[in-house]
Motif scaffolding. Sequence first.
Motif, PDB file in Angstrom:
ATOM      1  N   ASP A  79       0.852  -1.188   0.000  1.00 12.65           N
ATOM      2  CA  ASP A  79       0.000   0.000   0.000  1.00 12.65           C
ATOM      3  C   ASP A  79       0.884   1.234   0.000  1.00 12.65           C
ATOM      4  OD1 ASP A  79      -2.656  -1.253   0.268  1.00 12.65           O
ATOM      5  OD2 ASP A  79      -1.873  -1.934   2.200  1.00 12.65           O
ATOM      6  N   ARG A  97      -6.836  -6.899  -3.485  1.00 12.20           N
ATOM      7  CA  ARG A  97      -7.413  -6.032  -4.516  1.00 12.20           C
ATOM      8  C   ARG A  97      -6.482  -4.863  -4.756  1.00 12.20           C
ATOM      9  NH1 ARG A  97     -11.073  -1.605  -5.087  1.00 12.20           N
ATOM     10  NH2 ARG A  97     -10.996  -1.170  -2.864  1.00 12.20           N
ATOM     11  N   GLU A  98      -6.116  -4.668  -6.018  1.00 11.95           N
ATOM     12  CA  GLU A  98      -5.255  -3.548  -6.367  1.00 11.95           C
ATOM     13  C   GLU A  98      -6.088  -2.279  -6.485  1.00 11.95           C
ATOM     14  OE1 GLU A  98      -2.669  -4.444  -9.641  1.00 11.95           O
ATOM     15  OE2 GLU A  98      -1.588  -5.907  -8.425  1.00 11.95           O
ATOM     16  N   VAL A  99      -5.504  -1.158  -6.072  1.00 10.96           N
ATOM     17  CA  VAL A  99      -6.197   0.128  -6.065  1.00 10.96           C
ATOM     18  C   VAL A  99      -5.301   1.168  -6.712  1.00 10.96           C
ATOM     19  CG1 VAL A  99      -7.131   1.947  -4.579  1.00 10.96           C
ATOM     20  CG2 VAL A  99      -7.414  -0.448  -3.922  1.00 10.96           C
ATOM     21  N   ARG A 100      -5.882   2.022  -7.526  1.00 15.71           N
ATOM     22  CA  ARG A 100      -5.163   3.158  -8.112  1.00 15.71           C
ATOM     23  C   ARG A 100      -6.098   4.359  -8.006  1.00 15.71           C
ATOM     24  NH1 ARG A 100      -2.787  -1.009  -8.653  1.00 15.71           N
ATOM     25  NH2 ARG A 100      -1.125  -1.581 -10.047  1.00 15.71           N
ATOM     26  N   GLU A 101      -6.008   5.092  -6.915  1.00 17.26           N
ATOM     27  CA  GLU A 101      -6.870   6.251  -6.684  1.00 17.26           C
ATOM     28  C   GLU A 101      -6.012   7.442  -6.280  1.00 17.26           C
ATOM     29  OE1 GLU A 101      -9.498   4.878  -3.630  1.00 17.26           O
ATOM     30  OE2 GLU A 101     -10.621   3.598  -5.000  1.00 17.26           O
ATOM     31  N   GLY A 102      -5.615   8.228  -7.260  1.00 17.33           N
ATOM     32  CA  GLY A 102      -4.790   9.404  -6.974  1.00 17.33           C
ATOM     33  C   GLY A 102      -3.471   9.020  -6.331  1.00 17.33           C
ATOM     34  N   ARG A 104      -3.137   7.307  -3.676  1.00 21.38           N
ATOM     35  CA  ARG A 104      -3.266   6.015  -2.989  1.00 21.38           C
ATOM     36  C   ARG A 104      -3.220   4.895  -4.029  1.00 21.38           C
ATOM     37  NH1 ARG A 104      -7.734   2.722  -1.316  1.00 21.38           N
ATOM     38  NH2 ARG A 104      -7.023   1.418   0.396  1.00 21.38           N
ATOM     39  N   ARG A 105      -2.279   3.975  -3.810  1.00 21.22           N
ATOM     40  CA  ARG A 105      -2.136   2.827  -4.706  1.00 21.22           C
ATOM     41  C   ARG A 105      -1.891   1.573  -3.879  1.00 21.22           C
ATOM     42  NH1 ARG A 105       2.875   4.950  -7.577  1.00 21.22           N
ATOM     43  NH2 ARG A 105       2.963   6.081  -5.639  1.00 21.22           N
ATOM     44  N   SER A 106      -2.406   0.465  -4.344  1.00 24.58           N
ATOM     45  CA  SER A 106      -2.145  -0.836  -3.717  1.00 24.58           C
ATOM     46  C   SER A 106      -1.775  -1.821  -4.811  1.00 24.58           C
ATOM     47  CB  SER A 106      -3.376  -1.356  -2.971  1.00 24.58           C
ATOM     48  OG  SER A 106      -3.684  -0.537  -1.885  1.00 24.58           O
TER      49      SER A 106
END
Length: 117
Positions: A79, A97-102, A104-106
């Motif tokens: 994260d 779960r991968e996240v790409r929000e501004g 914030r990335r996972s």
Amino acid sequence: MLKIALLVLTTMQDGSVRVTLSATDDMVECEANRDAVTTILTGAGRPPILALCGQSDLRLTPFVHGMPESAETNRYRVDLVGETFTVTPLAQDAPCREVREGARRSYCARSGQSVVQ
């Protein structure tokens, strides 16, 4: 206890993400290692997704060069919020779960490195 560590994310041949986390003595050493690793990987045509120095309380076994991808069986979630990272070990069957929000990335990643207790 927090320690300075170099986090490197790379893409493996099968498209999955590899994570390496290597403790260093201080930020100067970490940044020198980051520059060297980035230069080597980029020169080999495989630039890192990310190479970042920061603090981590997670300790992993040393990175072993030349390990086959099939041996990269330890799972982690990485994260990132801005320039801060957290690497969390995952059980083999745990969802990720991968996240790409501004900022914030996972990433869901694999490694040959295992957790040192």
